[in-house]
Design a protein around this motif. Structure first.
Motif, PDB file in Angstrom:
ATOM      1  N   ALA A   1      -8.126 110.221  66.177  1.00  0.00           N
ATOM      2  CA  ALA A   1      -7.506 110.190  64.860  1.00  0.00           C
ATOM      3  C   ALA A   1      -6.013 110.508  64.965  1.00  0.00           C
ATOM      4  N   VAL A   2      -5.202 109.698  64.329  1.00  0.00           N
ATOM      5  CA  VAL A   2      -3.768 109.969  64.246  1.00  0.00           C
ATOM      6  C   VAL A   2      -3.407 110.452  62.842  1.00  0.00           C
ATOM      7  N   ASP A   3      -4.386 110.448  61.950  1.00  0.00           N
ATOM      8  CA  ASP A   3      -4.217 110.964  60.595  1.00  0.00           C
ATOM      9  C   ASP A   3      -5.568 111.514  60.149  1.00  0.00           C
ATOM     10  N   ASP A   4      -5.577 112.376  59.159  1.00  0.00           N
ATOM     11  CA  ASP A   4      -6.844 112.922  58.666  1.00  0.00           C
ATOM     12  C   ASP A   4      -7.706 111.811  58.075  1.00  0.00           C
TER      13      ASP A   4
ATOM     14  N   ALA B   1      -6.339 114.978  62.402  1.00  0.00           N
ATOM     15  CA  ALA B   1      -5.519 114.271  63.381  1.00  0.00           C
ATOM     16  C   ALA B   1      -5.635 114.976  64.729  1.00  0.00           C
TER      17      ALA B   1
ATOM     18  N   ARG C   1      -5.739 104.619  61.006  1.00  0.00           N
ATOM     19  CA  ARG C   1      -5.764 106.073  61.189  1.00  0.00           C
ATOM     20  C   ARG C   1      -6.214 106.478  62.597  1.00  0.00           C
TER      21      ARG C   1
END
Length: 438
Positions: free
Chosen positions: A318-321, A331, A62
């Protein structure tokens, strides 16, 4: 949210004026999950070992590298520190054989010889910058063992200049529009590019010489030029060589210098170290297999890495929550994992600000959370050279303490400079005194 922030820059002024103190203060006053704003970035300071594990181990997919190492690509390209995803995994598997325990054991003779040469150049009673000396030591070892090249004095100065420029550019990472400043030929960016070109000249000379032979010399560069699986481009070989030359000496040099500082200010522990090396070593310098027979030396290095972690804070984007406690990291947010704070948390460490190497020799560590200590990171991006660093740190410390007692230079107290790595500002000054005849 931590305290008062300012428009546009957020908490950047408070953070920039005292990075270590600021992170310690917000964690102590606001808890394990604290939201702050550094220039254009919404950040989360996460200082609980469970969150360290969550970001670096359990949910590493993530997150990606933070802005500091993204900026470092100007010098490091797609080396292991900066590469992401499949590129990082593939290249790490290609480089990994150079750090196999058998190869590291083979490097130990060179590490010991370089430590002995450096300690032999010291003048009794004359103050010296121990950090500059440990840099000279570890850079020579990294050049010889990883690149198979002798690092001359001019090369040491070139590499150190490039490191200083790279570390100095750290301050651009959180500045609003800093990514645009990186494109302009001004100030630290101009120095960074100049240092990059000088560094490339050093590394390219070594690569060209090695490519002229088909032999595997048993070092990292051989593994890159003659990989068992796949093939790297000329730029990729250069990126990895530059990254591992810099990373392969910088953190070990810092940790070793701080270990010497701690011993100089604790004569009782220093005497115990002297007793250990005198008992274990059967000659003036250690043998390679002594790295596993010096528990107190290793404990001193462990404490140096705890109290003065060269990697004093890790940043991930962060690339995702991601959930941290009762909060959601969105993100695009940054998470900051400060070793400086976690390593000195009284919940996990008895007398956390005290130098106590015995904590690594007794059973107290069994009750401590696993990720209350992460000087080399964790998970899939854990430092590939950790075993290399431990071997060199322990053997070099034993080599130095076999011959010298170290004393503080009171008029040159230690000041810290937390940039890309934690370094002593203005050097780390000690006075070597010959040990009494044994």
């Amino acid at each position: 949210m931590a305290g008062r922030t300012f428009p546009f820059v957020g908490d950047l002024l408070a953070f920039g004026s005292d990075r270590l103190g600021y992170l310690t203060r917000v964690a102590r006053e606001h808890g394990d999950v604290v939201r702050i704003k550094l220039g254009p970035y919404r950040c989360w300071v996460l200082s609980h070992p469970d969150d360290v594990r969550g970001v670096l181990v359990d949910h590493a997919d993530r997150f990606r590298k933070g802005p500091v190492l993204q900026r470092a690509r100007l010098v490091l390209g797609d080396g292991l520190l900066t590469a992401e995803g499949d590129v990082h995994r593939r290249h790490r598997s290609m480089v990994q054989p150079a750090f196999h325990s058998r190869r590291v054991a083979g490097y130990a003779e060179t590490m010991i010889a370089n430590a002995a040469e450096v300690r032999g150049s010291w003048t009794p009673g004359r103050p010296l910058d121990v950090h500059a000396e440990t840099v000279r030591l570890t850079l020579a070892s990294a050049g010889s063992t990883l690149l198979g090249a002798d690092v001359e004095d001019d090369d040491v100065r070139t590499v150190e200049s490039a490191v200083a420029d790279l570390l100095g550019a750290y301050k651009l990472a959180f500045v609003p529009f800093g990514w645009r400043l990186q494109r302009l030929p001004i100030g630290p960016v101009r120095r960074l590019r100049r240092g990059r070109e000088q560094l490339y000249r050093v590394v390219d000379r070594v690569i060209e010489a090695r490519q002229a032979t088909a032999a595997d010399a048993g070092d990292l560069l051989s593994a890159l030029i003659h990989p068992d699986d796949g093939e790297l481009s000329a730029q990729q070989i250069r990126d990895h060589a530059v990254t591992l030359l810099l990373a392969g000496h910088e953190t070990t040099a810092n940790a070793l210098a701080f270990a010497c500082h701690l011993l100089a200010h604790d004569p009782e522990t220093e005497q115990r170290v002297h007793a250990e090396v005198d008992e274990i070593l059967d000659q003036d310098v250690p043998r390679p297999d002594d790295a596993n027979r010096l528990p107190l030396c290793r404990a001193v290095m462990s404490e140096a890495l705890r109290l003065y972690p060269p990697s004093w804070m890790m940043a991930r984007e962060a690339v995702d929550d991601h959930r941290a406690g009762d909060h959601i990291v969105r993100a695009g947010d940054l998470v900051l994992l400060p070793q400086w704070v976690v390593h000195r948390d009284s919940r996990w460490w008895f007398e956390p600000d005290e130098f106590r190497p015995d904590r690594w020799l007794d059973a107290s560590s069994k009750d401590r959370p696993r990720w209350a200590y992460f000087p080399f990171g964790a998970g899939i991006r854990r430092c590939i050279g950790e075993g290399f660093a431990w071997t060199e740190g322990v053997l070099a410390l034993a080599t130095i303490t076999r011959r010298w007692e170290l004393r503080p230079v009171l008029e040159r107290p230690l000041a810290l400079d937390p940039l890309l790595t934690l370094r002593p500002r203005g050097g780390l000054w000690l006075r070597p005194e010959p040990r009494p005849a044994r």
